[in-house]
Design an enzyme around this catalytic site. Sequence first.
Site, mmCIF file in Angstrom:
data_model
loop_
_atom_site.group_PDB
_atom_site.id
_atom_site.type_symbol
_atom_site.label_atom_id
_atom_site.label_comp_id
_atom_site.label_asym_id
_atom_site.label_seq_id
_atom_site.Cartn_x
_atom_site.Cartn_y
_atom_site.Cartn_z
ATOM 1 N N CYS A 171 0.847 -1.197 0.000
ATOM 2 C CA CYS A 171 0.000 0.000 0.000
ATOM 3 C C CYS A 171 0.882 1.246 0.000
ATOM 4 O O CYS A 171 2.047 1.193 0.385
ATOM 5 C CB CYS A 171 -0.878 0.026 1.241
ATOM 6 S SG CYS A 171 -1.931 -1.411 1.393
ATOM 7 N N THR A 172 0.298 2.334 -0.423
ATOM 8 C CA THR A 172 0.958 3.634 -0.310
ATOM 9 C C THR A 172 -0.074 4.643 0.166
ATOM 10 O O THR A 172 -1.156 4.731 -0.414
ATOM 11 C CB THR A 172 1.506 4.112 -1.670
ATOM 12 O OG1 THR A 172 2.343 3.100 -2.234
ATOM 13 C CG2 THR A 172 2.308 5.393 -1.514
ATOM 14 N N THR A 223 4.651 3.686 3.003
ATOM 15 C CA THR A 223 4.313 2.433 2.318
ATOM 16 C C THR A 223 4.156 1.375 3.412
ATOM 17 O O THR A 223 3.184 1.433 4.148
ATOM 18 C CB THR A 223 5.356 2.059 1.239
ATOM 19 O OG1 THR A 223 6.633 1.916 1.841
ATOM 20 C CG2 THR A 223 5.399 3.122 0.148
ATOM 21 N N ASN A 224 5.105 0.486 3.558
ATOM 22 C CA ASN A 224 4.967 -0.532 4.604
ATOM 23 C C ASN A 224 6.250 -0.688 5.410
ATOM 24 O O ASN A 224 6.569 -1.797 5.859
ATOM 25 C CB ASN A 224 4.536 -1.878 3.994
ATOM 26 C CG ASN A 224 3.245 -1.759 3.227
ATOM 27 O OD1 ASN A 224 3.264 -1.619 2.011
ATOM 28 N ND2 ASN A 224 2.120 -1.752 3.906
ATOM 29 N N ARG A 271 8.749 1.042 -2.642
ATOM 30 C CA ARG A 271 7.805 1.984 -3.250
ATOM 31 C C ARG A 271 7.991 3.382 -2.675
ATOM 32 O O ARG A 271 7.354 4.325 -3.133
ATOM 33 C CB ARG A 271 6.367 1.494 -3.040
ATOM 34 C CG ARG A 271 5.982 0.350 -3.982
ATOM 35 C CD ARG A 271 4.830 -0.468 -3.481
ATOM 36 N NE ARG A 271 5.257 -1.295 -2.356
ATOM 37 C CZ ARG A 271 4.766 -1.200 -1.125
ATOM 38 N NH1 ARG A 271 3.806 -0.355 -0.859
ATOM 39 N NH2 ARG A 271 5.224 -1.976 -0.155
#
Lengths: 255, 123
Positions: free
Chosen positions: A1-2, A179-180, A193
């Site tokens: 995810c972002t 992001t993560n 990312r």
Amino acid sequence: CTSIVAQDPQGHLVHARNLDFGLFLGWDMNSHEWTVSEKLRKMIINVNWIKNGKLLFKSNEFAGYIGIYNGMKPNAFSLTCDDRFQKAGGYYGIIKWLLGLEPESRWMSWLSRETLENCNSYAEAKEHLMNTPMLSPVYFILGGINPKEGAIIARSLNSTALLTEMGVNSANDWYVLETNYDQDTEPLYLDDRDTPGNNCMHKLTKDGVSFQGIFNVLSSRTNLNKLTTYTVLMSTYDSRFETILQSCPGECWPW
Amino acid sequence: KHVDLPKPFADDCILNDGKNVYDPSRQFDIPWFDVNLDAAPKDRWTHIAAVYKDDINDLIQSLINFVTPIFPGALEFVDHTFGDMGSKLPMPYRDEIQGISDATGIPLGRIVVYNIFYEIFTV
């Protein structure tokens, strides 16, 4: 995810996120897509949460899911949640909860929902998200209504591991991007990312912050990848909430 | 350290080409529903569950198909263990999940797993 919270030159905030989900949960050999991501794209809905006959807040969901990954309380705050992976992760929390050791701890997406239901300001939401015991680690990305109200709360089960705030300790004073990975940690080299996202934000500049600008950033590889199911765009000051279906057909990074 | 991906998959900021892919009309592809917090928890999601019953079932079935060859007893475990867990969940979530299970005809344990998938997935 972002997830991104960004501020335009007038101090208005745009909060947006790509939801990436379905990694390693089956691969469709015909469509060259992750099986679960493909199915989830058909189940995306927007929800108006009504209380006492009035709109309380907005969110989007996968049908059948009652918690919240993204939501916005008009004129108050917006919230997204990104996965945070830790050894003491969700299994650990679930086992403790099942054994009755953590009866008061909250399930992640229900804590988000509770925050949107009960908190009425950015400050209140931040305090609640930072200090409520929970069953799994997560990144809460919080946006407010006033300039510089943007934060990334890196949560462990019983505390906040790291708080990054726009214009205080963030790398840029006009946006935060999550992001993560923890903000003080290098992303895994095959899952970076952050670098493409930050490069694209710098190309956008503060002057370009708008639904259009941020959507274009989040539609750029590798923030857009085979796992991406949708982009949600939120703006607390004018109550706009848009969910746009996403996919990355063709030659696209798998995560 | 950032590592460049193979060329066809590499990072690509579409702003470099001056492109714009934002089309606000695409937001209308996603339907809106009301969830009424004044309603009984069991009834809050039934109108959505009724519309998406087949999709929810299809998603859960594909997870089952994926997991059972590796863990043959997984389905029974989910139906029993998470079914029992459903009754211990806090309110109003317990009744909301039960309402979705009733409206879709999908066993409670499978709806519970779907709803706590984040906690499971963080491993």
